[in-house]
Design a protein around this motif. Structure first.
Motif, PDB file in Angstrom:
ATOM      1  N   ARG A  57      -4.348   0.775   5.095  1.00  0.00           N
ATOM      2  CA  ARG A  57      -5.100  -0.217   4.325  1.00  0.00           C
ATOM      3  C   ARG A  57      -6.545   0.247   4.120  1.00  0.00           C
ATOM      4  NH1 ARG A  57      -4.519  -4.793   7.466  1.00  0.00           N
ATOM      5  NH2 ARG A  57      -2.442  -5.009   6.589  1.00  0.00           N
ATOM      6  N   GLU A  58      -7.165   0.713   5.193  1.00  0.00           N
ATOM      7  CA  GLU A  58      -8.553   1.176   5.099  1.00  0.00           C
ATOM      8  C   GLU A  58      -8.672   2.383   4.174  1.00  0.00           C
ATOM      9  OE1 GLU A  58      -9.618   1.819   9.183  1.00  0.00           O
ATOM     10  OE2 GLU A  58      -9.922  -0.326   9.548  1.00  0.00           O
ATOM     11  N   SER A  59      -7.735   3.301   4.279  1.00  0.00           N
ATOM     12  CA  SER A  59      -7.750   4.484   3.414  1.00  0.00           C
ATOM     13  C   SER A  59      -7.614   4.087   1.952  1.00  0.00           C
ATOM     14  CB  SER A  59      -6.619   5.437   3.806  1.00  0.00           C
ATOM     15  OG  SER A  59      -6.505   6.483   2.889  1.00  0.00           O
ATOM     16  N   ASP A  60      -6.698   3.175   1.679  1.00  0.00           N
ATOM     17  CA  ASP A  60      -6.510   2.714   0.300  1.00  0.00           C
ATOM     18  C   ASP A  60      -7.731   1.952  -0.203  1.00  0.00           C
ATOM     19  OD1 ASP A  60      -4.026   3.881   0.188  1.00  0.00           O
ATOM     20  OD2 ASP A  60      -2.927   2.027   0.576  1.00  0.00           O
ATOM     21  N   ASP A  61      -8.347   1.133   0.684  1.00  0.00           N
ATOM     22  CA  ASP A  61      -9.534   0.371   0.286  1.00  0.00           C
ATOM     23  C   ASP A  61     -10.716   1.287  -0.013  1.00  0.00           C
ATOM     24  OD1 ASP A  61      -8.155  -1.993   0.510  1.00  0.00           O
ATOM     25  OD2 ASP A  61      -9.019  -2.564   2.451  1.00  0.00           O
ATOM     26  N   LEU A  62     -10.887   2.321   0.815  1.00  0.00           N
ATOM     27  CA  LEU A  62     -11.992   3.254   0.580  1.00  0.00           C
ATOM     28  C   LEU A  62     -11.774   4.046  -0.700  1.00  0.00           C
ATOM     29  CD1 LEU A  62     -12.681   4.614   4.178  1.00  0.00           C
ATOM     30  CD2 LEU A  62     -14.162   3.148   2.799  1.00  0.00           C
ATOM     31  N   THR A 117     -11.432  12.052   0.990  1.00  0.00           N
ATOM     32  CA  THR A 117     -11.609  12.401   2.407  1.00  0.00           C
ATOM     33  C   THR A 117     -10.843  11.429   3.301  1.00  0.00           C
ATOM     34  OG1 THR A 117     -13.788  13.335   1.948  1.00  0.00           O
ATOM     35  CG2 THR A 117     -13.306  12.779   4.241  1.00  0.00           C
ATOM     36  N   ALA A 118     -11.004  10.149   3.054  1.00  0.00           N
ATOM     37  CA  ALA A 118     -10.298   9.135   3.850  1.00  0.00           C
ATOM     38  C   ALA A 118      -8.788   9.303   3.698  1.00  0.00           C
ATOM     39  CB  ALA A 118     -10.719   7.735   3.426  1.00  0.00           C
ATOM     40  N   PHE A 155       0.857  -1.184   0.000  1.00  0.00           N
ATOM     41  CA  PHE A 155       0.000   0.000   0.000  1.00  0.00           C
ATOM     42  C   PHE A 155       0.892   1.233   0.000  1.00  0.00           C
ATOM     43  CE2 PHE A 155      -2.374  -3.336   2.170  1.00  0.00           C
ATOM     44  CZ  PHE A 155      -3.549  -3.349   1.445  1.00  0.00           C
ATOM     45  N   PRO A 156       0.807   2.074  -1.019  1.00  0.00           N
ATOM     46  CA  PRO A 156       1.673   3.256  -1.092  1.00  0.00           C
ATOM     47  C   PRO A 156       1.581   4.161   0.132  1.00  0.00           C
ATOM     48  CG  PRO A 156       0.497   2.950  -3.152  1.00  0.00           C
ATOM     49  CD  PRO A 156      -0.056   1.950  -2.178  1.00  0.00           C
TER      50      PRO A 156
END
Length: 167
Positions: A115-120, A124-125, A37-38
């Protein structure tokens, strides 16, 4: 972005430490390309800060062990100096534990949130993740620099002992 994280102003005595921590805020493109994940680049910065800090502690601890070993061969009253060295060592262990606890906590946070930010995948995330990650990095640098002030005192005390016993 990384430029905003640089430590700009600090005491002259702390410039060397500040530079060490500033260098931690950069990761090579090669390192960033290797991560899944970058956005985990903030974790890389955090890891580098943690390693640099523990390296600084280990250098002082090593110096203390070396002095204590040399003091064994010197005759005379060394009780006060040995107590002072033990006190410094205990404080270093305390700083190291605090850093390790913070590292373990924020490591989980940074990895999970990245991970959550990339998945969303929404802006905004991403912005929230970046802001909180930068705050974590800044907080870690502030902690490290606060400890570095203590390290200056420790090093001064160690040098006084070395000079007193001609070590």
């Amino acid at each position: 972005m990384e430029e905003n994280l640089k430590i700009i102003n600090t005491y002259e005595e702390l410039k060397e430490a500040a530079e060490i921590y500033n260098k931690c805020l950069f990761a090579s493109e090669e390192k960033i390309k290797k991560i899944k994940f970058p956005s985990l680049k903030y974790f890389i910065y955090f890891l580098q800060l943690f390693r640099a800090f523990t390296d600084r502690i280990n250098q002082i601890k090593s110096n203390i062990r070396e002095i204590k070993e040399k003091l064994k061969d010197i005759e005379g009253n060394k009780i006060d100096e040995l107590k002072k060295l033990d006190t410094i060592m205990n404080k270093l262990v305390s700083f190291e534990k605090e850093a390790k606890d913070g590292y373990e906590y924020y490591k989980k946070y940074l990895i999970k949130t990245a991970r959550e930010s990339d998945d969303l995948g929404n802006e905004t995330a991403k912005n929230i993740y970046i802001k909180t990650s930068e705050d974590i990095i800044k907080t870690q640098i502030e902690f490290n620099m606060k400890c570095e002030k203590q390290f200056l005192i420790f090093k001064d005390d160690i040098n006084k002992i070395k000079n007193f016993f001609n070590i």
